[in-house]
Motif scaffolding. Structure first.
Motif, PDB file in Angstrom:
ATOM      1  N   UNK A 193      31.831  28.615  55.718  1.00 25.13           N
ATOM      2  CA  UNK A 193      33.174  28.318  56.214  1.00 25.13           C
ATOM      3  C   UNK A 193      33.450  29.141  57.474  1.00 25.13           C
ATOM      4  N   UNK A 194      33.845  28.508  58.573  1.00 24.90           N
ATOM      5  CA  UNK A 194      34.156  29.263  59.798  1.00 24.90           C
ATOM      6  C   UNK A 194      35.272  30.287  59.599  1.00 24.90           C
ATOM      7  N   UNK A 195      36.216  30.016  58.680  1.00 30.57           N
ATOM      8  CA  UNK A 195      37.286  30.972  58.418  1.00 30.57           C
ATOM      9  C   UNK A 195      36.744  32.248  57.785  1.00 30.57           C
ATOM     10  N   UNK A 238      24.387  23.712  63.120  1.00 28.32           N
ATOM     11  CA  UNK A 238      24.757  23.223  64.441  1.00 28.32           C
ATOM     12  C   UNK A 238      23.556  22.653  65.186  1.00 28.32           C
ATOM     13  N   UNK A 239      22.395  23.282  65.005  1.00 28.74           N
ATOM     14  CA  UNK A 239      21.184  22.767  65.639  1.00 28.74           C
ATOM     15  C   UNK A 239      20.825  21.395  65.070  1.00 28.74           C
ATOM     16  N   UNK A 240      20.898  21.276  63.738  1.00 31.79           N
ATOM     17  CA  UNK A 240      20.619  19.981  63.117  1.00 31.79           C
ATOM     18  C   UNK A 240      21.628  18.927  63.526  1.00 31.79           C
ATOM     19  N   UNK A 241      22.893  19.336  63.660  1.00 32.36           N
ATOM     20  CA  UNK A 241      23.924  18.388  64.069  1.00 32.36           C
ATOM     21  C   UNK A 241      23.707  17.947  65.513  1.00 32.36           C
ATOM     22  N   UNK A 242      23.292  18.877  66.370  1.00 31.57           N
ATOM     23  CA  UNK A 242      23.001  18.510  67.761  1.00 31.57           C
ATOM     24  C   UNK A 242      21.829  17.533  67.828  1.00 31.57           C
ATOM     25  N   UNK A 370      33.204   3.939  57.141  1.00 29.50           N
ATOM     26  CA  UNK A 370      34.235   4.934  57.412  1.00 29.50           C
ATOM     27  C   UNK A 370      33.878   6.250  56.739  1.00 29.50           C
ATOM     28  N   UNK A 371      34.385   7.335  57.269  1.00 27.07           N
ATOM     29  CA  UNK A 371      34.119   8.652  56.683  1.00 27.07           C
ATOM     30  C   UNK A 371      32.762   9.182  57.096  1.00 27.07           C
ATOM     31  N   UNK A 372      32.288  10.159  56.349  1.00 28.68           N
ATOM     32  CA  UNK A 372      31.013  10.766  56.678  1.00 28.68           C
ATOM     33  C   UNK A 372      30.536  11.715  55.602  1.00 28.68           C
ATOM     34  N   UNK A 373      29.352  12.246  55.798  1.00 23.65           N
ATOM     35  CA  UNK A 373      28.751  13.196  54.867  1.00 23.65           C
ATOM     36  C   UNK A 373      29.158  14.607  55.275  1.00 23.65           C
ATOM     37  N   UNK A 374      29.812  15.327  54.368  1.00 26.29           N
ATOM     38  CA  UNK A 374      30.316  16.668  54.665  1.00 26.29           C
ATOM     39  C   UNK A 374      29.183  17.677  54.583  1.00 26.29           C
ATOM     40  N   UNK A 375      29.036  18.457  55.659  1.00 25.70           N
ATOM     41  CA  UNK A 375      28.044  19.529  55.696  1.00 25.70           C
ATOM     42  C   UNK A 375      28.756  20.872  55.595  1.00 25.70           C
ATOM     43  N   UNK A 378      32.285  22.756  57.590  1.00 25.67           N
ATOM     44  CA  UNK A 378      33.234  21.725  57.971  1.00 25.67           C
ATOM     45  C   UNK A 378      32.659  20.644  58.863  1.00 25.67           C
ATOM     46  N   UNK A 379      31.354  20.651  59.121  1.00 30.42           N
ATOM     47  CA  UNK A 379      30.739  19.629  59.956  1.00 30.42           C
ATOM     48  C   UNK A 379      30.535  18.349  59.149  1.00 30.42           C
ATOM     49  N   UNK A 380      30.595  17.219  59.848  1.00 31.93           N
ATOM     50  CA  UNK A 380      30.510  15.917  59.188  1.00 31.93           C
ATOM     51  C   UNK A 380      29.505  15.042  59.927  1.00 31.93           C
ATOM     52  N   UNK A 381      28.670  14.337  59.161  1.00 27.65           N
ATOM     53  CA  UNK A 381      27.788  13.317  59.732  1.00 27.65           C
ATOM     54  C   UNK A 381      28.451  11.963  59.491  1.00 27.65           C
ATOM     55  N   UNK A 382      28.963  11.302  60.534  1.00 32.87           N
ATOM     56  CA  UNK A 382      29.667  10.027  60.335  1.00 32.87           C
ATOM     57  C   UNK A 382      28.730   8.955  59.789  1.00 32.87           C
ATOM     58  N   UNK A 383      29.235   8.177  58.830  1.00 31.57           N
ATOM     59  CA  UNK A 383      28.431   7.105  58.252  1.00 31.57           C
ATOM     60  C   UNK A 383      28.102   6.038  59.293  1.00 31.57           C
TER      61      UNK A 383
END
Length: 536
Positions: A193-195, A238-242, A370-375, A378-383
């Motif tokens: 969590x970034x917080x 973040x690397x995987x998301x990029x 719609x929506x996405x896979x939550x990583x 808080x990162x999300x991979x859009x469906x």
């Protein structure tokens, strides 16, 4: 040791608390106090009560339907023209004249939400507990820590348990006991969590006067180790998301460039109207969506599937008509082809403005896109992006099969390699030209269907992809599907990796400079040039 004993006692009390645990009327009446701190104290006491009725009382407070009577000694819930005792639920009759409900501010509403979430941790519904645990992640109510820790110990669901443990650790890190803070800091290392990262970074930060937010050196050391672990985990995410974003952009470029690789690469036609075929495919999707909404609302989620053959057929038909009426007279004259197709693109853009209007139209994603896979973090991979990647690969496989495993593909390859010899063997070269251009245009229409699911659909949709499509085809090597795939995915990934450091505009300029330098050294692109252009 005392902390352990206290925790065990809280757990035992929490597990043994009867469902009918009564509310203290004095605590409920305290909700109407003038002082916000007194109200907050009362809300937190109700959260600790674990009484099911406390949820109803807190919801009434948040809905501005809680009031005080008997000189402020008794709280009542106002509903449907009558009042009921807030602590017991006893009906007290009609609403007295001039009764004013308790007004709360945003701070109290936040406390109410956290308290209700803590009370819902005892629910038998896994979804309710999961939602409550996630809400408690952002709470700063230290009094709720025993409830959260007790709920975590008896929680059977792994996901809910993990969230509760992190929420409990986030509260325990504020404890006055250094040992408790050390244990909490170790547990927070599992968070993404970034917080939580920000909280740990604050603990180990040093002010200008040399002091630390966390006074205990041992706690700071553990917090720094946990912070390093979280940073490493988030960096990998973040690397995987990029990488995913790069492949996603590359798949969009592939869909946009695949049709151009056929018309330009195999036929040698510089088709500046190719982007408008993407636009036509997107508008075809919009029309099919409207038909499903009007006549088949129950099957609306499948309008995208129905739009695929429609978009392919419409764009292929327009492409074949363009080839038969105009382009057939311009083979071998690239400059005239470029100018003519540019004029055609302007005509198609104006036609779309006349039919659909100059403004963008709305194309709604079906529920399964719609929506996405939550990583973590808080990162999300859009469906929709994930589906488009798979769709691009499916279209690529279909085009490869047509070119390499069908009679049409055999004729296309024959005409491309030696037009005169193919004509001598009986191949209808003019008909093959028409069908090949129709195939490339139809593939562009399929790309338009995909683009309608990730962005705006308007008359200028294709203008944003025509230059990128040509860059992909030229870099990959005209006439080479493999080169088109590598170039599309490569350029998409490079652009996404450069954007965080340079920005989107500068990243695109850098990619263009790279292509120019590459073409200077290797004019044929990644793969050797074949087809009519090579013969010329």
């Amino acid at each position: 040791m005392q902390c352990v004993v206290r925790l065990i006692a809280v757990v035992i009390l929490s597990l043994a608390a009867p469902a009918w645990a009564a509310l203290d009327p004095a605590v409920v009446a305290q909700l109407g106090a003038e002082d916000s701190d007194t109200k907050v104290e009362a809300v937190r006491k109700l959260a600790l009560s674990q009484a099911p009725r406390a949820i109803e009382v807190l919801q009434a407070l948040g809905d501005d339907s809680l009031a005080l009577i008997d000189g402020g000694r008794r709280a009542v819930i106002v509903a449907d023209g009558s009042i009921a005792d807030a602590a017991t639920g006893e009906n007290l009759g009609a609403v007295p004249a001039g009764l004013d409900t308790i007004v709360v501010n945003n701070r109290i509403r936040g406390e109410i939400g956290a308290a209700i979430a803590a009370l819902k941790l005892g629910s038998g519904d896994r979804g309710i507990r999961l939602a409550a645990a996630r809400e408690l992640q952002g709470s700063d109510n230290e009094d709720a820590a025993p409830i959260i820790e007790a709920a975590a110990l008896k929680e059977g669901d792994a996901e809910v348990k993990a969230i509760l443990e992190l929420a409990g650790a986030s509260l325990a890190i504020r404890s006055s006991d250094p040992e408790v803070r050390i244990k909490a800091a170790r547990r927070l290392a599992a968070s993404a969590d970034p917080q939580v990262r920000q909280m740990l970074a604050t603990m180990v930060s040093q002010s200008r006067d040399g002091s630390f937010a966390e006074p205990d050196e041992r706690v700071r050391a553990v917090a720094q180790a946990s912070l390093n672990a979280i940073n490493e985990r988030l960096f990998r995410i973040e690397l995987g998301l990029a990488l995913f974003s790069g492949v996603s952009l590359g798949s969009v470029l592939l869909l946009a460039a695949l049709g151009l690789a056929i018309t330009y690469g195999l036929m040698g036609i510089i088709n500046m109207a190719h982007g408008e075929f993407l636009m036509i495919g997107a508008y075809a999707t919009f029309v099919v969506q409207g038909l499903f909404r009007s006549y088949l609302p129950g099957a609306f989620d499948w309008y995208v599937v129905a739009a695929l053959p429609v978009a392919f057929a419409v764009t292929a038909a327009i492409g074949m008509a363009l080839e038969r009426s105009v382009l057939r007279f311009l083979y071998g004259r690239p400059l005239e082809t470029l100018l003519t197709t540019w004029g055609v693109s302007l005509l198609l853009i104006q036609a779309s403005r006349t039919v659909f209007g100059a403004q963008n139209v709305e194309v709604e994603n079906p529920s399964w896109l719609s929506g996405g896979m939550l990583l973590g973090g808080g990162y999300v991979l859009p469906y929709n992006r994930m589906v488009i990647i798979g769709f691009a690969l499916a279209v690529l496989a279909a085009v490869w099969l047509v070119i390499n495993r069908t009679r049409l593909g055999l004729f296309v390859r024959g005409v491309t390699q030696n037009r005169a010899m193919a004509s001598c063997t009986g191949v209808p070269t003019h008909r093959i030209d028409m069908l090949t251009f129709g195939l490339g245009s139809g593939v562009a229409g399929l790309g338009g269907v995909a683009l309608s699911q990730i962005g705006n659909v308007g008359p200028d949709l294709g203008q944003g992809y025509i230059v990128d499509s040509f860059m992909v085809v030229v870099l990959g090597g005209v006439g080479q599907l493999a080169g088109t795939v590598i170039a599309a995915l490569g350029l998409g990934s490079i652009a996404k990796f450069l954007e965080p450091w340079s920005g989107a505009v500068l990243a695109k300029i850098m990619v263009l400079v790279f292509i120019i330098l590459f073409i200077q050294k290797r004019p044929q692109g990644l793969f050797a040039l074949k087809g009519r252009s090579a013969e010329a």
